[in-house]
Write an enzyme that holds these catalytic residues in place. Structure first.
Site, PDB file in Angstrom:
ATOM      1  N   HIS A 127       0.805  -1.219   0.000  1.00  0.00           N
ATOM      2  CA  HIS A 127       0.000   0.000   0.000  1.00  0.00           C
ATOM      3  C   HIS A 127       0.844   1.278   0.000  1.00  0.00           C
ATOM      4  O   HIS A 127       0.358   2.342   0.383  1.00  0.00           O
ATOM      5  CB  HIS A 127      -0.953  -0.011   1.206  1.00  0.00           C
ATOM      6  CG  HIS A 127      -1.978  -1.103   1.112  1.00  0.00           C
ATOM      7  ND1 HIS A 127      -2.755  -1.500   2.168  1.00  0.00           N
ATOM      8  CD2 HIS A 127      -2.346  -1.893   0.077  1.00  0.00           C
ATOM      9  CE1 HIS A 127      -3.562  -2.484   1.785  1.00  0.00           C
ATOM     10  NE2 HIS A 127      -3.322  -2.739   0.529  1.00  0.00           N
ATOM     11  N   CYS A 135       4.604  13.445  -7.401  1.00  0.00           N
ATOM     12  CA  CYS A 135       3.747  14.382  -8.130  1.00  0.00           C
ATOM     13  C   CYS A 135       2.674  13.584  -8.857  1.00  0.00           C
ATOM     14  O   CYS A 135       2.994  12.589  -9.518  1.00  0.00           O
ATOM     15  CB  CYS A 135       4.602  15.169  -9.124  1.00  0.00           C
ATOM     16  SG  CYS A 135       3.581  16.147 -10.253  1.00  0.00           S
ATOM     17  N   CYS A 157       6.601  21.079 -11.931  1.00  0.00           N
ATOM     18  CA  CYS A 157       5.778  21.058 -13.154  1.00  0.00           C
ATOM     19  C   CYS A 157       4.373  21.622 -12.906  1.00  0.00           C
ATOM     20  O   CYS A 157       3.567  21.699 -13.823  1.00  0.00           O
ATOM     21  CB  CYS A 157       5.671  19.631 -13.694  1.00  0.00           C
ATOM     22  SG  CYS A 157       4.477  18.613 -12.794  1.00  0.00           S
ATOM     23  N   ASN A 220      -3.298 -12.573  16.250  1.00  0.00           N
ATOM     24  CA  ASN A 220      -4.256 -11.461  16.219  1.00  0.00           C
ATOM     25  C   ASN A 220      -4.974 -11.369  17.565  1.00  0.00           C
ATOM     26  O   ASN A 220      -5.228 -12.385  18.208  1.00  0.00           O
ATOM     27  CB  ASN A 220      -5.280 -11.665  15.081  1.00  0.00           C
ATOM     28  CG  ASN A 220      -5.934 -10.360  14.664  1.00  0.00           C
ATOM     29  OD1 ASN A 220      -6.507  -9.639  15.487  1.00  0.00           O
ATOM     30  ND2 ASN A 220      -5.859 -10.029  13.388  1.00  0.00           N
TER      31      ASN A 220
HETATM   32  P1  NAD Z   1      -7.126  -3.152  10.193  1.00  0.00           P
HETATM   33  O1  NAD Z   1      -7.098  -1.887  10.968  1.00  0.00           O
HETATM   34  O2  NAD Z   1      -8.259  -3.441   9.304  1.00  0.00           O
HETATM   35  O3  NAD Z   1      -7.011  -4.376  11.224  1.00  0.00           O
HETATM   36  C1  NAD Z   1      -6.072  -4.424  12.263  1.00  0.00           C
HETATM   37  C2  NAD Z   1      -6.039  -5.843  12.802  1.00  0.00           C
HETATM   38  O4  NAD Z   1      -5.026  -5.910  13.789  1.00  0.00           O
HETATM   39  C3  NAD Z   1      -7.343  -6.281  13.471  1.00  0.00           C
HETATM   40  O5  NAD Z   1      -7.679  -7.582  13.026  1.00  0.00           O
HETATM   41  C4  NAD Z   1      -7.010  -6.302  14.963  1.00  0.00           C
HETATM   42  O6  NAD Z   1      -7.717  -7.289  15.658  1.00  0.00           O
HETATM   43  C5  NAD Z   1      -5.532  -6.610  14.928  1.00  0.00           C
HETATM   44  N1  NAD Z   1      -4.749  -6.112  16.061  1.00  0.00           N
HETATM   45  C6  NAD Z   1      -4.877  -4.931  16.714  1.00  0.00           C
HETATM   46  N2  NAD Z   1      -3.931  -4.817  17.670  1.00  0.00           N
HETATM   47  C7  NAD Z   1      -3.187  -5.964  17.612  1.00  0.00           C
HETATM   48  C8  NAD Z   1      -2.062  -6.439  18.346  1.00  0.00           C
HETATM   49  N3  NAD Z   1      -1.498  -5.719  19.316  1.00  0.00           N
HETATM   50  N4  NAD Z   1      -1.566  -7.671  18.037  1.00  0.00           N
HETATM   51  C9  NAD Z   1      -2.139  -8.429  17.051  1.00  0.00           C
HETATM   52  N5  NAD Z   1      -3.211  -8.011  16.332  1.00  0.00           N
HETATM   53  C10 NAD Z   1      -3.716  -6.794  16.605  1.00  0.00           C
HETATM   54  O7  NAD Z   1      -5.756  -3.193   9.391  1.00  0.00           O
HETATM   55  P2  NAD Z   1      -5.310  -3.986   8.088  1.00  0.00           P
HETATM   56  O8  NAD Z   1      -5.828  -5.375   8.115  1.00  0.00           O
HETATM   57  O9  NAD Z   1      -3.850  -3.736   7.970  1.00  0.00           O
HETATM   58  O10 NAD Z   1      -6.035  -3.307   6.836  1.00  0.00           O
HETATM   59  C11 NAD Z   1      -6.407  -2.001   6.703  1.00  0.00           C
HETATM   60  C12 NAD Z   1      -5.488  -0.997   6.018  1.00  0.00           C
HETATM   61  O11 NAD Z   1      -4.943  -0.211   7.027  1.00  0.00           O
HETATM   62  C13 NAD Z   1      -4.287  -1.400   5.253  1.00  0.00           C
HETATM   63  O12 NAD Z   1      -4.503  -0.972   3.977  1.00  0.00           O
HETATM   64  C14 NAD Z   1      -3.121  -0.564   5.816  1.00  0.00           C
HETATM   65  O13 NAD Z   1      -2.434   0.039   4.752  1.00  0.00           O
HETATM   66  C15 NAD Z   1      -3.778   0.487   6.585  1.00  0.00           C
HETATM   67  N6  NAD Z   1      -3.160   1.029   7.806  1.00  0.00           N
HETATM   68  C16 NAD Z   1      -1.811   1.053   7.998  1.00  0.00           C
HETATM   69  C17 NAD Z   1      -1.283   1.542   9.175  1.00  0.00           C
HETATM   70  C18 NAD Z   1       0.208   1.575   9.359  1.00  0.00           C
HETATM   71  O14 NAD Z   1       0.936   1.788   8.401  1.00  0.00           O
HETATM   72  N7  NAD Z   1       0.690   1.336  10.572  1.00  0.00           N
HETATM   73  C19 NAD Z   1      -2.139   1.999  10.188  1.00  0.00           C
HETATM   74  C20 NAD Z   1      -3.519   1.976   9.960  1.00  0.00           C
HETATM   75  C21 NAD Z   1      -4.020   1.471   8.764  1.00  0.00           C
END
Ligand code: NAD
Length: 253
Positions: A127, A135, A157, A220
């Site tokens: 992602h 840009c 640009c 998880n």
């Molecule tokens: P999500 O927010 O949908 O899900 C997070 C998951 O992590 C949940 O299933 C939750 O139960 C679990 N979780 C929370 N705390 C935890 C822990 N301490 N240990 C283990 N599991 C834990 O996130 P996703 O599935 O990554 O998808 C959503 C989108 O969020 C992605 O596209 C991502 O790019 C983006 N995102 C990225 C960041 C980052 O870069 N840190 C932060 C927020 C969202």
């Protein structure tokens, strides 16, 4: 023995069996949950990002085109949480798994660079990355430090600059997703950490691996749809359980 300790023992045995083969492929897939202990909110859940921000106002390319200055304003307020974050013990454990040759790739949905900061080398970012700026017109890349002050910042640009992250109405970077599918397809082992199993195509990677007979180990705090294909489900915080898992494997090597 607690349920997680029993599951952990099973996970270590699975990894030992796979890594004792002459040749095998293993990867870790991570989502926002792996970075929660670093202070970065997840997208979904109680204190998730979407509880605070309106998805349609910040999460889509259409929103960017509508009002880029407003989104840059929000980024100025919130991006430092991500950019200043430090890796937590889960990131360090994953880096160690790669360093010791137990896994070959880390596929992440995160945009926070924390795997790289922890020392992981082979990271596939599905992602994008918040610290890269491009840009929208000519694709020229900028460093965050060189950003013009004006809002929205503009390229030489004249095009508007934006972070190099994939928004919800955009397709994923083709090279990365192709590579990730190839890694998932040939895997003998997939370790899935802190992802809700709701964002496609990343969420489909474990299913693909399972179809190719890989063993699936999940960390998880909640039960996700991936449970149905899990050989082991460690239901708890990855920053607690992944380091224990990694140390157990290394101890037995
Ligand atoms: P999500 O927010 O949908 O899900 C997070 C998951 O992590 C949940 O299933 C939750 O139960 C679990 N979780 C929370 N705390 C935890 C822990 N301490 N240990 C283990 N599991 C834990 O996130 P996703 O599935 O990554 O998808 C959503 C989108 O969020 C992605 O596209 C991502 O790019 C983006 N995102 C990225 C960041 C980052 O870069 N840190 C932060 C927020 C969202």
């Amino acid at each position: 023995m607690s349920k997680n300790k029993t599951e952990l023992k099973k996970a270590v045995e699975i990894v030992q069996e796979i890594t004792s083969k002459r040749k095998y492929h293993a990867y870790v897939l991570t989502g926002a949950g792996v970075s929660k202990a670093s202070g970065i909110p997840t997208f979904r859940g109680e204190d998730g990002f979407w509880e605070v921000y309106d998805f349609d106002e910040v999460g889509t390319k259409a929103a960017w085109m509508r009002d880029p200055a407003k989104i840059w304003q929000l980024l100025h307020e919130g991006a430092n949480i991500v950019l200043d974050a430090k890796p937590n013990p889960a990131h360090t454990a994953i880096a160690k798994l790669e360093e010791r040759g137990i896994i070959q790739h880390t596929i992440t949905q995160n945009i926070d660079s924390l795997h790289q900061k922890a020392g992981s080398k082979k990271v596939l970012e599905l992602h994008g990355n918040l610290s890269r700026i491009v840009c929208i017109k000519c694709n020229k890349q900028y460093s965050l430090d060189d950003l013009p002050e004006e809002l929205p910042p503009k390229c030489d640009c004249g095009g508007i600059l934006r972070p190099d992250v994939v928004l919800f109405d955009e397709t994923l970077p083709e090279k990365e997703i192709r590579h990730a599918f190839s890694v998932a397809r040939k895997a003998d082992l997939a370790i899935i950490v802190g992802t809700s199993a709701e964002v496609i195509p990343a969420a489909s990677l474990p299913y693909l691996s399972k179809k190719s007979r890989a063993k699936i180990i999940i960390f998880n705090t909640e039960i996700t749809d991936h449970k149905q294909i899990a050989d082991v489900y460690i239901h708890g915080k990855c920053e607690k359980w992944l380091p224990i898992f990694t140390e157990e494997i290394i101890k037995e090597m």
